[in-house]
Scaffold this motif. Sequence first.
Motif, mmCIF file in Angstrom:
data_model
loop_
_atom_site.group_PDB
_atom_site.id
_atom_site.type_symbol
_atom_site.label_atom_id
_atom_site.label_comp_id
_atom_site.label_asym_id
_atom_site.label_seq_id
_atom_site.Cartn_x
_atom_site.Cartn_y
_atom_site.Cartn_z
ATOM 1 N N ALA A 104 0.850 -1.188 0.000
ATOM 2 C CA ALA A 104 0.000 0.000 0.000
ATOM 3 C C ALA A 104 0.884 1.236 0.000
ATOM 4 N N PHE A 105 0.342 2.333 -0.528
ATOM 5 C CA PHE A 105 1.104 3.575 -0.567
ATOM 6 C C PHE A 105 1.114 4.288 0.782
ATOM 7 N N ASN A 106 0.217 3.918 1.683
ATOM 8 C CA ASN A 106 0.247 4.484 3.032
ATOM 9 C C ASN A 106 0.148 3.357 4.044
ATOM 10 N N ILE A 107 0.759 3.572 5.190
ATOM 11 C CA ILE A 107 0.870 2.504 6.177
ATOM 12 C C ILE A 107 -0.472 2.200 6.829
ATOM 13 N N GLN A 108 -1.406 3.174 6.847
ATOM 14 C CA GLN A 108 -2.710 2.896 7.442
ATOM 15 C C GLN A 108 -3.420 1.778 6.713
ATOM 16 N N GLU A 109 -3.411 1.834 5.367
ATOM 17 C CA GLU A 109 -4.093 0.800 4.587
ATOM 18 C C GLU A 109 -3.412 -0.544 4.755
ATOM 19 N N ALA A 110 -2.091 -0.548 4.807
ATOM 20 C CA ALA A 110 -1.374 -1.805 5.012
ATOM 21 C C ALA A 110 -1.724 -2.423 6.360
ATOM 22 N N LEU A 111 -1.850 -1.607 7.392
ATOM 23 C CA LEU A 111 -2.192 -2.121 8.720
ATOM 24 C C LEU A 111 -3.604 -2.686 8.749
ATOM 25 N N ILE A 112 -4.535 -2.047 8.028
ATOM 26 C CA ILE A 112 -5.907 -2.565 7.973
ATOM 27 C C ILE A 112 -5.930 -3.946 7.333
ATOM 28 N N TRP A 113 -5.236 -4.101 6.200
ATOM 29 C CA TRP A 113 -5.198 -5.399 5.535
ATOM 30 C C TRP A 113 -4.539 -6.453 6.416
ATOM 31 N N LYS A 114 -3.473 -6.083 7.086
ATOM 32 C CA LYS A 114 -2.799 -7.037 7.968
ATOM 33 C C LYS A 114 -3.740 -7.506 9.071
ATOM 34 N N GLU A 115 -4.473 -6.577 9.648
ATOM 35 C CA GLU A 115 -5.408 -6.933 10.720
ATOM 36 C C GLU A 115 -6.524 -7.836 10.207
ATOM 37 N N LYS A 116 -7.063 -7.523 9.027
ATOM 38 C CA LYS A 116 -8.155 -8.325 8.479
ATOM 39 C C LYS A 116 -7.694 -9.741 8.141
ATOM 40 N N ILE A 117 -6.513 -9.865 7.537
ATOM 41 C CA ILE A 117 -6.024 -11.200 7.168
ATOM 42 C C ILE A 117 -5.723 -12.019 8.412
ATOM 43 N N GLU A 118 -5.105 -11.398 9.419
ATOM 44 C CA GLU A 118 -4.823 -12.132 10.655
ATOM 45 C C GLU A 118 -6.107 -12.558 11.353
ATOM 46 N N TYR A 119 -7.155 -11.746 11.228
ATOM 47 C CA TYR A 119 -8.454 -12.124 11.799
ATOM 48 C C TYR A 119 -8.983 -13.398 11.141
ATOM 49 N N VAL A 120 -8.884 -13.463 9.798
ATOM 50 C CA VAL A 120 -9.355 -14.659 9.084
ATOM 51 C C VAL A 120 -8.502 -15.876 9.457
ATOM 52 N N ILE A 121 -7.186 -15.671 9.576
ATOM 53 C CA ILE A 121 -6.307 -16.784 9.959
ATOM 54 C C ILE A 121 -6.683 -17.307 11.331
ATOM 55 N N ASP A 122 -6.933 -16.404 12.265
ATOM 56 C CA ASP A 122 -7.293 -16.816 13.624
ATOM 57 C C ASP A 122 -8.589 -17.613 13.646
ATOM 58 N N GLN A 123 -9.495 -17.320 12.704
ATOM 59 C CA GLN A 123 -10.745 -18.065 12.656
ATOM 60 C C GLN A 123 -10.541 -19.530 12.286
ATOM 61 N N HIS A 124 -9.403 -19.811 11.626
ATOM 62 C CA HIS A 124 -9.152 -21.176 11.153
ATOM 63 C C HIS A 124 -8.064 -21.874 11.938
ATOM 64 N N GLN A 125 -7.642 -21.317 13.077
ATOM 65 C CA GLN A 125 -6.639 -21.985 13.897
ATOM 66 C C GLN A 125 -7.195 -23.317 14.375
#
Length: 726
Positions: A104-125
């Motif tokens: 992402a061109f700004n770190i805010q958007e990158a952090l949002i995507w990181k949080e969303k993907i980690e949320y999905v990963i945690d759902q499948h632990q």
Amino acid sequence: MSTKVVYEGWMVRYGRRKLGRSFIHMRYFVLESRLLAYYKRKPQDNQLKLVVYGEKKEVPIKTLLIDGNCRVEDRGLKTHHGHMVYVLSVYNKKEKYIRITMAAFNIQEALIWKEKIEYVIDQHQGSQVANGNKYISFEYKSGMDNGRTASSSDHESQFSAQEDEDDAHPNLSRRTTIGPPESIFDWTRELDSDLSNQSNNNQAFSRKHWRLLQCQNGLRIFEELLEVDYLPRSCSRAMKAVGVVEATCEEIFELVMSMDGTRFEWDCSFQYGSLVEEVDGHTAVLYHRLQLDWFPMFVWPRDLCYVRYWRRNDDGSYVVLFRSREHENCGPQPGYVRAHIESGGFNISPLKPRNGRPRTQVQHLMQIDLKGWGVGYAPSFQQHCLLQVLNSVAGLREWFSQTDERNAPPRIPVMVNMSSASVSSRKGQKLHDSSINSANRNSVMMDDYSDEDEEFQIAEAEQEAYQNGLENDMKKTAVEEEPADQMDLSCFSGNLRHDDHDKARDCWKVSDGSNFRVRSKHFCYDKTKIPAGKHLMDLVAVDWFKDTKRMDHVARRQGCAAQVASEKGLFSIIFNLQVPGSTHYSMVFYFVTKELVPGSLLQRFVDGDDEFRTSRLKLIPSVPKGSWIVRQSVGSTPCLLGKAVDCNYIRGPKYLEIDVDIGSSTVANGVLGLVIGVITTLVVDMAFLVQANTTDELPERLIGAVRVSHIDLKSAIVPKLEPDPS
């Protein structure tokens, strides 16, 4: 099969081609409950088209199945034609060649995507075990599987695995090391301790003494009081400016990182800056010319060549660290005196909003040697120039109060033809090769995997127990702290010396449990932590090994502490911290107990499966004595080892060995590179424990804790390991 879209939007597809040149493409990413995919066009824009034989729809260029084995790795900041992008790499831990790299061109958007993907990963632990299958089918198929002729999108998919993998081309000229190995002071950690007034924090840190020198432009200017005897006379004392800026941490961080024309609007000491070398996503070598107004007719201008390292902490704060460094492509420039930054950087911390406006505390520290023949005899020159540099904090405050242009992507020009024939840098001062990486960033070794943000489900009955059971809990805690029968530890030995003296070198000792704070009995309700207290197991020996290859299953070595404990009927837990490089190192800790308490959390950890162990094994690190950049990188935040690095568990008849492959994570590997570079100057504390998640498992207890002091790489020995049974 229908899937739910969790998050979607335009992102940058970042990668490197076979020739080493980077590329970026705008792609539309869609995160679903089981899948991450990206498209050349937004799928909604391609409405379903009815054809004679059925329907045709937009096909993703590449897909990645999301399960409990997936990880999101922060690759930091990358530069492409002057544009800075923040890169994330999503991959499967068991098959790392399957990955998608996005930016992402700004770190805010990158952090949002990181949080969303980690949320999905945690759902499948743990879903693999529950379903009995490693992989679950999904409806997306590549264009080749649909029988279509390969298009440009398909061509991109065919080569995306190689382009996504940063380590796929080890022979590229791009360096993969991180950060400087020199020792510098950890001023940010000391500032955190002082300003937050948390004297009983996770660890005890030495605190520097500062005095308020003056208030200028709405800033408080501090000067360090402690005298040091190893700096030249021309080097000033460390000074810092502290101010409040009405902007978010991310906005300030991106402005601090840029070196384009915008910097002229808030930094009056800036004349020119460019990128010399991009070491990795969190470390870069920069060239910087200072604009100083102290008798410019008589005083030559100054320039800098320095390493810049940055990281984001779990609390949302940012740290940017500076340290001067010689570089073969950035020699002395005609007409300039090369100044030297002894220590410096920014500490950007969030504050509570006021009147709905974000507020951030910005601290800017600098200790610099301006060089030159007369600098040592003109202290007013040093102070004037230093104040001019520190005034950039006031410039940041005014810039954000008078402009709304906060969305422009930051840029940094790339240095071209800056190498000089008069380069005087020594070959030995070049950046380390890829065998010694430095970090990242995190951060404690794994700030991204801290346990601080985990949620707990609390039943109403547990709430009632919390209100009525305080007295019984205090009695139970007192019983747990009663001294037990002591074991005879004289029969155990390792090749690393045991010494309890505080100033001893090249040795280890047991670290006091009160140095570490763990979850209390009531952590589920009030998030409180308490000193850890007595260890569950005794640390009996430490081995320091080296070899040409990675050393696995060291407990099989005849005569080691684990074998001795087994012969005496004792149980051992062995932590084998594997350090990668041209020479592989292993530091092995042997913890011993008489027996495991049946039904205890430790017993369930030892006899549980690997998934349970990975989700619970926790490390609390600390560097009470060492260089600034190392202590800031390591931090003291607890981390779940299995979520950050690969851990291999070997269950023997009377022991459990945990082989921790630090090289499996670029983040941990980077932090390790910093530690290895200055390991002889460090005192490192490590505490191992099993994370408690429910009230019946609390309070947490340490398996054990160790302090290693000023370790010498030359003291490591080559172990004699028994061959594995075929």
